[in-house]
Scaffold this motif. Structure first.
Motif, PDB file in Angstrom:
ATOM      1  N   GLU A  56      35.024  21.552   7.305  1.00  0.00           N
ATOM      2  CA  GLU A  56      34.163  20.930   6.218  1.00  0.00           C
ATOM      3  C   GLU A  56      34.549  21.760   4.881  1.00  0.00           C
ATOM      4  O   GLU A  56      34.672  21.156   3.866  1.00  0.00           O
ATOM      5  N   ARG A  57      34.472  22.930   5.120  1.00  0.00           N
ATOM      6  CA  ARG A  57      34.952  23.971   4.089  1.00  0.00           C
ATOM      7  C   ARG A  57      36.396  23.675   3.479  1.00  0.00           C
ATOM      8  O   ARG A  57      36.715  23.563   2.409  1.00  0.00           O
ATOM      9  N   GLN A  58      37.216  23.389   4.484  1.00  0.00           N
ATOM     10  CA  GLN A  58      38.633  23.077   4.083  1.00  0.00           C
ATOM     11  C   GLN A  58      38.747  21.667   3.328  1.00  0.00           C
ATOM     12  O   GLN A  58      39.634  21.562   2.432  1.00  0.00           O
ATOM     13  N   ILE A  59      38.012  20.788   3.909  1.00  0.00           N
ATOM     14  CA  ILE A  59      37.800  19.568   3.090  1.00  0.00           C
ATOM     15  C   ILE A  59      37.390  19.520   1.775  1.00  0.00           C
ATOM     16  O   ILE A  59      37.728  19.017   0.818  1.00  0.00           O
ATOM     17  N   GLN A  60      36.263  20.312   1.579  1.00  0.00           N
ATOM     18  CA  GLN A  60      35.808  20.757   0.328  1.00  0.00           C
ATOM     19  C   GLN A  60      36.617  21.577  -0.680  1.00  0.00           C
ATOM     20  O   GLN A  60      36.643  21.028  -1.709  1.00  0.00           O
ATOM     21  N   LYS A  61      37.541  22.166  -0.189  1.00  0.00           N
ATOM     22  CA  LYS A  61      38.489  22.831  -0.964  1.00  0.00           C
ATOM     23  C   LYS A  61      39.932  22.114  -1.258  1.00  0.00           C
ATOM     24  O   LYS A  61      40.536  22.581  -2.107  1.00  0.00           O
ATOM     25  N   GLY A  62      39.918  20.914  -0.382  1.00  0.00           N
ATOM     26  CA  GLY A  62      40.797  19.957  -0.867  1.00  0.00           C
ATOM     27  C   GLY A  62      42.210  20.463   0.129  1.00  0.00           C
ATOM     28  O   GLY A  62      43.171  19.804  -0.207  1.00  0.00           O
ATOM     29  N   GLU A  63      41.973  21.348   1.118  1.00  0.00           N
ATOM     30  CA  GLU A  63      42.968  21.576   1.894  1.00  0.00           C
ATOM     31  C   GLU A  63      43.407  20.631   3.032  1.00  0.00           C
ATOM     32  O   GLU A  63      44.513  20.384   3.641  1.00  0.00           O
ATOM     33  N   ILE A  64      42.182  19.872   3.500  1.00  0.00           N
ATOM     34  CA  ILE A  64      42.302  18.734   4.452  1.00  0.00           C
ATOM     35  C   ILE A  64      41.935  17.441   3.590  1.00  0.00           C
ATOM     36  O   ILE A  64      41.055  17.522   2.933  1.00  0.00           O
ATOM     37  N   ILE A  65      42.777  16.368   3.964  1.00  0.00           N
ATOM     38  CA  ILE A  65      42.646  15.158   3.630  1.00  0.00           C
ATOM     39  C   ILE A  65      41.982  14.282   4.639  1.00  0.00           C
ATOM     40  O   ILE A  65      42.423  14.139   5.680  1.00  0.00           O
ATOM     41  N   ILE A  66      41.178  13.215   4.302  1.00  0.00           N
ATOM     42  CA  ILE A  66      40.664  12.281   5.168  1.00  0.00           C
ATOM     43  C   ILE A  66      41.508  11.077   5.000  1.00  0.00           C
ATOM     44  O   ILE A  66      41.520  10.477   3.839  1.00  0.00           O
ATOM     45  N   ALA A  67      42.138  10.597   5.983  1.00  0.00           N
ATOM     46  CA  ALA A  67      43.187   9.417   5.759  1.00  0.00           C
ATOM     47  C   ALA A  67      42.828   8.426   6.726  1.00  0.00           C
ATOM     48  O   ALA A  67      42.658   8.352   7.884  1.00  0.00           O
ATOM     49  N   PHE A  68      42.740   7.286   6.406  1.00  0.00           N
ATOM     50  CA  PHE A  68      42.487   5.771   6.755  1.00  0.00           C
ATOM     51  C   PHE A  68      43.756   5.126   6.904  1.00  0.00           C
ATOM     52  O   PHE A  68      44.309   5.013   6.100  1.00  0.00           O
ATOM     53  N   ASP A  69      43.927   4.729   8.117  1.00  0.00           N
ATOM     54  CA  ASP A  69      45.144   3.889   8.202  1.00  0.00           C
ATOM     55  C   ASP A  69      44.719   2.289   8.389  1.00  0.00           C
ATOM     56  O   ASP A  69      44.151   2.219   9.406  1.00  0.00           O
ATOM     57  N   PRO A  70      44.986   1.595   7.523  1.00  0.00           N
ATOM     58  CA  PRO A  70      44.672   0.207   7.429  1.00  0.00           C
ATOM     59  C   PRO A  70      45.266  -0.593   8.751  1.00  0.00           C
ATOM     60  O   PRO A  70      44.750  -1.577   9.047  1.00  0.00           O
ATOM     61  N   ASN A  71      46.453  -0.234   8.763  1.00  0.00           N
ATOM     62  CA  ASN A  71      47.111  -0.910  10.099  1.00  0.00           C
ATOM     63  C   ASN A  71      46.668  -0.793  11.301  1.00  0.00           C
ATOM     64  O   ASN A  71      46.706  -1.707  12.281  1.00  0.00           O
ATOM     65  N   THR A  72      46.096   0.369  11.738  1.00  0.00           N
ATOM     66  CA  THR A  72      45.446   0.669  13.032  1.00  0.00           C
ATOM     67  C   THR A  72      44.003   0.866  12.763  1.00  0.00           C
ATOM     68  O   THR A  72      43.372   0.877  14.079  1.00  0.00           O
ATOM     69  N   GLU A  73      43.385   0.819  11.694  1.00  0.00           N
ATOM     70  CA  GLU A  73      42.107   1.144  11.419  1.00  0.00           C
ATOM     71  C   GLU A  73      41.548   2.182  12.028  1.00  0.00           C
ATOM     72  O   GLU A  73      40.302   2.191  12.808  1.00  0.00           O
ATOM     73  N   THR A  74      42.247   3.193  11.821  1.00  0.00           N
ATOM     74  CA  THR A  74      41.848   4.505  12.291  1.00  0.00           C
ATOM     75  C   THR A  74      41.786   5.500  11.351  1.00  0.00           C
ATOM     76  O   THR A  74      42.239   5.489  10.099  1.00  0.00           O
ATOM     77  N   VAL A  75      40.984   6.533  11.447  1.00  0.00           N
ATOM     78  CA  VAL A  75      40.581   7.810  10.455  1.00  0.00           C
ATOM     79  C   VAL A  75      41.295   9.159  11.233  1.00  0.00           C
ATOM     80  O   VAL A  75      41.057   9.111  12.339  1.00  0.00           O
ATOM     81  N   THR A  76      41.943   9.729  10.426  1.00  0.00           N
ATOM     82  CA  THR A  76      42.340  11.188  10.929  1.00  0.00           C
ATOM     83  C   THR A  76      42.383  12.209   9.664  1.00  0.00           C
ATOM     84  O   THR A  76      41.968  11.924   8.504  1.00  0.00           O
ATOM     85  N   LEU A  77      42.291  13.378  10.117  1.00  0.00           N
ATOM     86  CA  LEU A  77      42.442  14.363   9.143  1.00  0.00           C
ATOM     87  C   LEU A  77      43.773  15.103   9.161  1.00  0.00           C
ATOM     88  O   LEU A  77      44.459  15.151   9.910  1.00  0.00           O
ATOM     89  N   LEU A  78      44.353  15.051   7.918  1.00  0.00           N
ATOM     90  CA  LEU A  78      45.584  15.764   7.521  1.00  0.00           C
ATOM     91  C   LEU A  78      45.624  16.889   6.556  1.00  0.00           C
ATOM     92  O   LEU A  78      44.763  16.786   5.654  1.00  0.00           O
ATOM     93  N   THR A  79      46.430  17.911   6.772  1.00  0.00           N
ATOM     94  CA  THR A  79      46.770  19.079   5.816  1.00  0.00           C
ATOM     95  C   THR A  79      47.662  18.445   4.540  1.00  0.00           C
ATOM     96  O   THR A  79      47.984  17.055   4.394  1.00  0.00           O
ATOM     97  N   GLN A  80      47.227  19.289   3.518  1.00  0.00           N
ATOM     98  CA  GLN A  80      47.915  18.744   2.239  1.00  0.00           C
ATOM     99  C   GLN A  80      49.383  18.407   2.397  1.00  0.00           C
ATOM    100  O   GLN A  80      49.985  17.372   2.000  1.00  0.00           O
ATOM    101  N   GLN A  81      50.074  19.295   3.159  1.00  0.00           N
ATOM    102  CA  GLN A  81      51.471  19.266   3.687  1.00  0.00           C
ATOM    103  C   GLN A  81      51.823  17.876   4.351  1.00  0.00           C
ATOM    104  O   GLN A  81      52.700  17.207   4.009  1.00  0.00           O
ATOM    105  N   GLN A  82      50.904  17.691   5.299  1.00  0.00           N
ATOM    106  CA  GLN A  82      51.036  16.449   6.100  1.00  0.00           C
ATOM    107  C   GLN A  82      50.933  15.127   4.976  1.00  0.00           C
ATOM    108  O   GLN A  82      51.834  14.059   5.245  1.00  0.00           O
ATOM    109  N   TRP A  83      49.992  15.189   4.212  1.00  0.00           N
ATOM    110  CA  TRP A  83      49.514  13.954   3.369  1.00  0.00           C
ATOM    111  C   TRP A  83      50.740  13.849   2.448  1.00  0.00           C
ATOM    112  O   TRP A  83      51.111  12.606   2.235  1.00  0.00           O
TER     113      TRP A  83
END
Length: 89
Positions: A56-83
């Motif tokens: 949660e702290r990493q998300i608040q700091k913007g280090e982790i992104i919440i990503a929704f994939d509309p093709n698979t209709e799934t949600v995952t967490l990605l680092t800024q680098q992965q994003w």
């Protein structure tokens, strides 16, 4: 121009702002991610709640992104680098 990993007619992942989610939904996404990833924190066992608070702290700091994939209709967490490696960037 660098090729993307998207196939024809695929939609790129979408960043979901944490503020767009209820507290329960955010908690569920984080819990699911932690349990799915089987995160190893070394020789000292860390409780699920502690891991959730850390993410949660990493998300608040913007280090982790919440990503929704509309093709698979799934949600995952990605680092800024992965994003930044995603085709939408």
């Amino acid at each position: 121009m660098e090729p993307t990993n998207l196939k024809k007619d695929e939609i790129p992942p979408i960043e979901v702002p944490p503020s767009a989610l209820s507290e329960e939904a955010l908690h569920g996404i984080i819990s699911n991610f932690i349990l799915r990833e089987g995160t190893d924190y070394g020789s000292v066992e860390v409780s699920l709640e502690t891991k959730i608070k850390q993410v949660e702290r990493q998300i608040q700091k913007g280090e982790i992104i919440i990503a929704f994939d509309p093709n698979t209709e799934t949600v995952t967490l990605l680092t800024q680098q992965q994003w930044k490696k995603n085709p939408q960037s």
